[in-house]
Scaffold this active site. Structure first.
Site: not given
Ligand code: NDP
Length: 481
Positions: A153, A455
């Protein structure tokens, strides 16, 4: 106008672009669905090479005077500022977010983090502890190689928020952006080299979840910082624990925004718009459960619906557009299903709907109840759920009745009530009479399932360093025999 955004190569390892040796990764422009770049994932050997180069480079980087590291990071800030327009356009192509937003929010907020930690680098000191004749001191030392894993995002902001404190403290980083938005982190790697960051201090590997998973368990990695969903956070935290690695987890939320009868109506409506519809609602800290006290409820909903008419949904590169498409088809389908589910469950839609194509308009539900899916689960789209309440004790109890604890907001003119309510809310990041402002000076993060660690601010220094205690004997050594 060409929409190609093909980088020189897919990965950035040891100071240079390197082509990935893993499967292909198509990067789509969310507005049109066209392929703007084709990348290749990192192979397991390439992930290892990135970590090994980060380990080597970290030694040189950590040995540098902190003021010099700060100077180099400050140069990166100036480069980002000079190129903000070009970087914002790339961010828009990668995410589909309106250029109106990416020009002011994404790289600018990333640059702000780099500027802040560049200044802080030289101010970090230890303690001197007098012990009579003897004394002790502490050193705040880097952790070593940090793995960063980002969500889609705010891809470039997230990359900077992690790199800035990590690098300022003398760590190196291997960063894996989300497969959806892999382009900004490569630019950051390029900019760091141009600014004078030694080769290998900041590396980028691309790939889906399993590439992230291999990073987390790499023996060179001392710390993992993840921004993502709760299910991913749980997996990554568990895997990191095996090697006793430090973690920062920035995860999802279902945050309450509480509006009391005495609130300034116009400001509360503005905040609810920012808290639900900015970036098409794809923000982790969004206040998606808007609790309205009975006396203000109808006026709030009327004004909200009037204001939502001002949205301009469309081409994200058009400077007048203020509402862009969703990131991808799967997310769009998931949100549509939740909207349909909410109607079926008896929530009343006061504006919006399921939209068309890649777009979902700002959608507001009234008369929702706490047990509905739209009031419990993170939607990560432009869907606001409003719930009504009568008194303070009731709303605090209901606001806390969730596994999440990322953020919370309260609108009231009553000074003591504002602070009392915030004091009783289970959330890591809170706002009074505003919402979703995240200056770098303020710690950001969640409690409960929404995260671990913080952070931004001086607090992040502690999450990217460790203390060494040194006892200094000034006299003889007494031994029992
Ligand atoms: P995901 O949890 O699907 O993915 C986050 C990252 O982790 C991606 O780079 C993903 O790779 C990677 N990933 C997935 N599985 C694994 C694993 N088993 N081991 C290591 N890395 C892995 O989140 P989204 O990208 O869909 O983002 C949306 C989510 O992020 C929402 O829940 C949102 O609330 C949260 N978020 C939280 C924030 C905060 O600061 N608290 C800020 C922004 C978002 P890939 O995408 O390539 O599969």
């Amino acid at each position: 106008m060409s929409l190609s955004a093909q980088p020189k190569a897919s990965l950035f390892i040891d100071g240079e672009y390197v082509e990935g040796e893993g499967p292909e990764l198509a990067v789509l422009y969310p507005f049109t669905g066209e392929t703007i770049a084709t990348l290749r994932e990192a192979s397991p050997e390439q992930v290892e090479r990135a970590c090994a180069s980060a380990r080597r480079a970290q030694v040189e980087w950590a040995a540098m005077a902190p003021v010099e590291r700060g100077r180099i990071l400050s140069r990166a800030v100036r480069i980002i500022e000079e190129r903000n327009e070009e970087l914002a356009r790339l961010e828009t192509l990668d995410t589909g977010k309106p250029i109106q937003e990416t020009l002011v929010a994404d790289w600018p907020s990333g640059a702000e983090a780099l500027e802040y930690y560049a200044g802080l680098a030289a101010t970090v000191t230890g303690q001197m502890i007098p012990l009579g004749q003897d004394w002790a001191y502490t050193r705040r030392e880097p952790l070593g190689v940090c793995a960063g894993i980002g969500a889609w995002n705010y891809p470039s902001q997230i990359a900077c928020w992690k790199a800035a404190p990590a690098l300022a403290m003398g760590n190196s980083m291997v960063y894996k952006p989300s497969e959806e938005t892999p382009l900004g982190a490569l630019k950051l790697a390029e900019i760091f080299i141009e600014a004078g960051v030694p080769a290998g201090v900041y590396n980028v590997v691309q790939g889906r979840g399993q590439v992230g998973a291999s990073l987390v368990t790499n023996p060179d990695v001392a710390k993992v910082s993840l921004t993502g969903s709760v299910p991913t956070g749980r997996k990554v935290y568990t895997a990191a624990a095996e090697g006793m690695r430090h973690v920062t987890m920035e995860l999802g939320g279902k945050s309450p925004l509480i509006v009391f009868d005495d609130a300034n109506l116009e400001d509360a409506v503005s905040a609810a718009i920012l808290a639900n519809f900015y970036s098409s609602g794809q923000i982790c800290s969004n206040g998606t459960r808007v609790f309205l006290q009975e006396g203000i409820k109808q006026r709030f909903l009327d004004r909200l619906v009037e204001r939502v008419r001002n949205i301009r949904m469309g081409d994200p590169l058009d400077p007048d557009t203020n509402h862009g498409p969703m990131i991808n088809a799967a997310q769009t389908a998931k949100i549509r299903a939740m909207i349909e589910g909410a109607e079926a469950a008896g929530a009343r839609m006061v504006c919006g709907g399921t939209g068309e194509g890649a777009f979902i308009p700002p959608t507001v539900f009234a008369d929702a109840t706490d047990d509905m899916e739209i009031a419990r689960d993170e939607i990560f789209g432009p869907v606001m759920t409003t719930l009504s309440f009568f008194d303070e004790e009731e709303v605090v109890r209901r606001a806390n009745d969730t596994g999440f604890g990322l953020a919370a907001g309260v609108f009231t003119q009553d000074l003591t009530r504002a602070h009392r309510v915030i004091g009783n809310l289970q959330a890591g990041t809170c706002w009074i009479n505003t919402y979703n402002l995240t200056p770098v000076q303020m710690p950001f993060g969640g409690v409960k399932m929404s995260g671990v660690g913080r952070e931004n601010s001086a607090a992040a220094i502690e999450h990217y360093s460790q203390l060494k205690s040194v006892y200094v004997g000034m006299g003889g050594v007494d031994a029992p025999y």
